[in-house]
Scaffold this motif. Sequence first.
Motif, PDB file in Angstrom:
ATOM      1  N   ILE A 295       0.667  -1.512   0.230  1.00  0.00           N
ATOM      2  CA  ILE A 295       0.356   0.003  -0.479  1.00  0.00           C
ATOM      3  C   ILE A 295       0.371   1.037   0.245  1.00  0.00           C
ATOM      4  O   ILE A 295       0.808   2.359  -0.665  1.00  0.00           O
ATOM      5  CB  ILE A 295      -1.071   0.147   1.260  1.00  0.00           C
ATOM      6  CG1 ILE A 295      -1.818  -1.084   0.935  1.00  0.00           C
ATOM      7  CG2 ILE A 295      -1.882   1.355   1.054  1.00  0.00           C
ATOM      8  CD1 ILE A 295      -2.906  -1.759   2.120  1.00  0.00           C
ATOM      9  N   ASP A 298       3.260   1.875  -3.111  1.00  0.00           N
ATOM     10  CA  ASP A 298       2.073   1.820  -4.524  1.00  0.00           C
ATOM     11  C   ASP A 298       2.156   3.635  -4.592  1.00  0.00           C
ATOM     12  O   ASP A 298       1.994   3.561  -6.103  1.00  0.00           O
ATOM     13  CB  ASP A 298       0.624   1.314  -4.570  1.00  0.00           C
ATOM     14  CG  ASP A 298       1.496  -0.536  -4.961  1.00  0.00           C
ATOM     15  OD1 ASP A 298       1.940  -0.795  -5.085  1.00  0.00           O
ATOM     16  OD2 ASP A 298       0.031  -1.109  -4.570  1.00  0.00           O
ATOM     17  N   ILE A 299       1.519   3.584  -3.210  1.00  0.00           N
ATOM     18  CA  ILE A 299       2.122   5.297  -3.143  1.00  0.00           C
ATOM     19  C   ILE A 299       3.301   5.635  -3.762  1.00  0.00           C
ATOM     20  O   ILE A 299       3.239   7.200  -3.986  1.00  0.00           O
ATOM     21  CB  ILE A 299       1.286   5.772  -1.490  1.00  0.00           C
ATOM     22  CG1 ILE A 299       0.125   5.575  -1.103  1.00  0.00           C
ATOM     23  CG2 ILE A 299       1.698   6.940  -1.687  1.00  0.00           C
ATOM     24  CD1 ILE A 299      -0.444   5.261   0.154  1.00  0.00           C
ATOM     25  N   SER A 305      -1.294   9.942  -8.412  1.00  0.00           N
ATOM     26  CA  SER A 305      -2.356   8.888  -8.550  1.00  0.00           C
ATOM     27  C   SER A 305      -2.971   8.889  -7.070  1.00  0.00           C
ATOM     28  O   SER A 305      -4.184   8.379  -7.514  1.00  0.00           O
ATOM     29  CB  SER A 305      -2.217   8.242  -9.489  1.00  0.00           C
ATOM     30  OG  SER A 305      -1.128   7.312  -8.578  1.00  0.00           O
ATOM     31  N   LYS A 306      -1.805   9.409  -6.041  1.00  0.00           N
ATOM     32  CA  LYS A 306      -2.751   8.670  -4.822  1.00  0.00           C
ATOM     33  C   LYS A 306      -2.568   9.951  -4.451  1.00  0.00           C
ATOM     34  O   LYS A 306      -3.591  10.139  -2.935  1.00  0.00           O
ATOM     35  CB  LYS A 306      -1.806   7.684  -4.101  1.00  0.00           C
ATOM     36  CG  LYS A 306      -1.379   6.601  -4.312  1.00  0.00           C
ATOM     37  CD  LYS A 306      -2.756   5.786  -4.756  1.00  0.00           C
ATOM     38  CE  LYS A 306      -2.336   4.048  -4.917  1.00  0.00           C
ATOM     39  NZ  LYS A 306      -3.143   3.115  -6.122  1.00  0.00           N
ATOM     40  N   SER A 311       6.468  12.200  -2.081  1.00  0.00           N
ATOM     41  CA  SER A 311       7.509  11.099  -0.882  1.00  0.00           C
ATOM     42  C   SER A 311       8.482  10.796  -0.866  1.00  0.00           C
ATOM     43  O   SER A 311       8.796   9.843   0.218  1.00  0.00           O
ATOM     44  CB  SER A 311       6.749  10.175  -2.301  1.00  0.00           C
ATOM     45  OG  SER A 311       7.292   9.930  -3.529  1.00  0.00           O
ATOM     46  N   GLN A 358      -5.107   5.799   3.835  1.00  0.00           N
ATOM     47  CA  GLN A 358      -5.300   4.392   3.572  1.00  0.00           C
ATOM     48  C   GLN A 358      -4.881   3.015   3.832  1.00  0.00           C
ATOM     49  O   GLN A 358      -5.634   2.589   2.698  1.00  0.00           O
ATOM     50  CB  GLN A 358      -4.000   4.503   1.520  1.00  0.00           C
ATOM     51  CG  GLN A 358      -4.427   6.869   1.086  1.00  0.00           C
ATOM     52  CD  GLN A 358      -4.001   6.409  -0.772  1.00  0.00           C
ATOM     53  OE1 GLN A 358      -3.993   5.636  -1.312  1.00  0.00           O
ATOM     54  NE2 GLN A 358      -4.554   7.349  -0.522  1.00  0.00           N
ATOM     55  N   LYS A 362      -8.008   0.383   2.867  1.00  0.00           N
ATOM     56  CA  LYS A 362      -7.596  -0.091   2.376  1.00  0.00           C
ATOM     57  C   LYS A 362      -8.060  -2.577   3.841  1.00  0.00           C
ATOM     58  O   LYS A 362      -8.485  -2.519   2.885  1.00  0.00           O
ATOM     59  CB  LYS A 362      -6.167  -0.835   1.313  1.00  0.00           C
ATOM     60  CG  LYS A 362      -6.611  -0.166   0.346  1.00  0.00           C
ATOM     61  CD  LYS A 362      -5.053   0.436  -0.288  1.00  0.00           C
ATOM     62  CE  LYS A 362      -4.884   1.285  -1.845  1.00  0.00           C
ATOM     63  NZ  LYS A 362      -5.755   0.695  -2.372  1.00  0.00           N
ATOM     64  N   SER A 366     -11.211  -3.274   1.200  1.00  0.00           N
ATOM     65  CA  SER A 366     -10.179  -3.540   0.361  1.00  0.00           C
ATOM     66  C   SER A 366     -10.543  -5.423  -0.498  1.00  0.00           C
ATOM     67  O   SER A 366     -10.655  -6.173   1.053  1.00  0.00           O
ATOM     68  CB  SER A 366      -8.732  -4.127   0.507  1.00  0.00           C
ATOM     69  OG  SER A 366      -8.430  -4.157  -1.165  1.00  0.00           O
ATOM     70  N   GLU A 371      -3.709  -6.405  -1.154  1.00  0.00           N
ATOM     71  CA  GLU A 371      -3.260  -5.431  -0.142  1.00  0.00           C
ATOM     72  C   GLU A 371      -3.910  -6.347   1.461  1.00  0.00           C
ATOM     73  O   GLU A 371      -3.303  -5.324   2.061  1.00  0.00           O
ATOM     74  CB  GLU A 371      -4.356  -4.721  -0.585  1.00  0.00           C
ATOM     75  CG  GLU A 371      -3.710  -3.884  -1.849  1.00  0.00           C
ATOM     76  CD  GLU A 371      -5.038  -2.558  -1.914  1.00  0.00           C
ATOM     77  OE1 GLU A 371      -4.667  -1.651  -3.243  1.00  0.00           O
ATOM     78  OE2 GLU A 371      -6.135  -2.832  -1.888  1.00  0.00           O
TER      79      GLU A 371
END
Length: 383
Positions: A295, A298-299, A305-306, A311, A358, A362, A366, A371
Motif C-alpha cells: 500500500i 504503491d503510493i 495518482s494517490k 514521497s 489509505q 484498504k 479492500s 492488499e
Amino acid sequence: MAKQRSPPPSHLLLLLLIVLVTCPYPPHVRANCNFQGRSDDRGPNSKVKGMFVFGSSLVDNGNNNFLDNMAKANYSPYGIDFPLGPSGRFTNGRNVVDLLGEYLALPSLIPPFNDPSTKGLKVVHGVDFASGGSGILDDTGSIVGQVTSLSQQIRNFEESTLPELEAQVGCRSGELLPDNYVFLVGAGSNDYTYNYYLSANANLTLQSFTANLISSLSLQLQKLHGLGGRKFVLLAINPIGCSPSAKARVPTSIGCVQVLNRAVRLFNVELKSLVDDLNAKLPDSRFIVVNSYKIVRDIIKNPASKGFNDSTTPCCEVLSFAEGGNGVLCKTGGRACANRSSHVFFDGLHPTEAVNVQIATKAFLSARRTEVYPINVKRLAEA
C-alpha cells in the motif's frame, strides 16, 4: 410417611462451593457479557466491542510518554492535526489504530496501557500496549532506552488488563474475547533496524534471523489465542528502505535502500505464510495480514495518482545525525509543512495521517488479496 429431612448445613456449604468453583458467574451473565452502561452507543448490531493493540511506534497511542527513552512523540509538531494535540502518536494526526477504530464504530479512542488512568470502564473498549522502538524480540530497542517488548506487552494484557476487563464486563475471557474483540499486532521493523543490522548480529544470516522472528511471533500469537483472542489483524512491515531516515544514512543509494526493503519483504512473505499456518492450526480463529508494504510502496512509486506530491522528504523538521539525532524524530517545537496531506512521511520514518487513512481504508474494505489477506477487517469483524 416420614417427613424428608433437609441436607445438613455442611452439605449445603459443600454444594455452594462446587457451584462457585464450576460457575463463577450466573448463567445468564456468562451467556451474555454485560456491555450495557459501558458508554457503548453503537447499537445492538455492532459485533466488535473493542480492540487490543500490540506493536511498535506505528501503533503506539502514547505508551512511550511514560517510559524513559528517546522514542517519544508527545511534543509539537506531532499531533498538529490531532484533536487532542501531541499525544504520543508518531504522526501529525490519527494513526492506523484510531482509523480502524472509527471503521469498527468503537465509541472512543483506544487508551494507552501505561497511562495510570487506563483502568475501570476505560478498558472495556480496548487498550493499546504498543511501544515505539520495541520489537518482537526482547532485546530489540534497548538502543533507544526503556521500551516494552511484544512479549511484555502480552504479559501486561494477561496480568493486568484482562482480569480488570473480566470484572467490568462480568464474564470470563473464553466467553468475552472471541466475538467481541479484535487483536491488532504491528511489529518487526525495529527488529531489523535496531537489532539485526547492529554489529552484534553480523554472524546471523538474514534468513535465519527472519525465521527466528517469525517463530517468536507465532508463539506470541498463540499465547494471545490461549488467552481467548480469535480475531487477529497483523500489519506487514512498511518499506522502511524508502524512508527519509534510511536514505539519509545511505546518501549514495539511488532511490530506496534496497538492503532494508529486501529484509522486510522476506519478513512479509513469511508473515503471510504464518497466517496460513495459524488459520489451519487454529481453525476456531481468523488471522489476516494487511500488506501495508504494498500500500505504501504503491503510493511512493506513483504519488500523484494517490493524491500526494512529496514521497521523499519529511514534513517536519527532523533532528539530523549532525545535530545528535537519528534522522527519524521531529525537532521539539520545530516547523511542519503546510500541505501535510500531500506528504507521505511526517518525520523521517512515520507516515502522515493521509497515508494512514489509505492503509486503514484498504485494510477494512479492500477485496484485493494482495492488499489484505485472506479477508478484510470488515469481514473479520462480522465473522
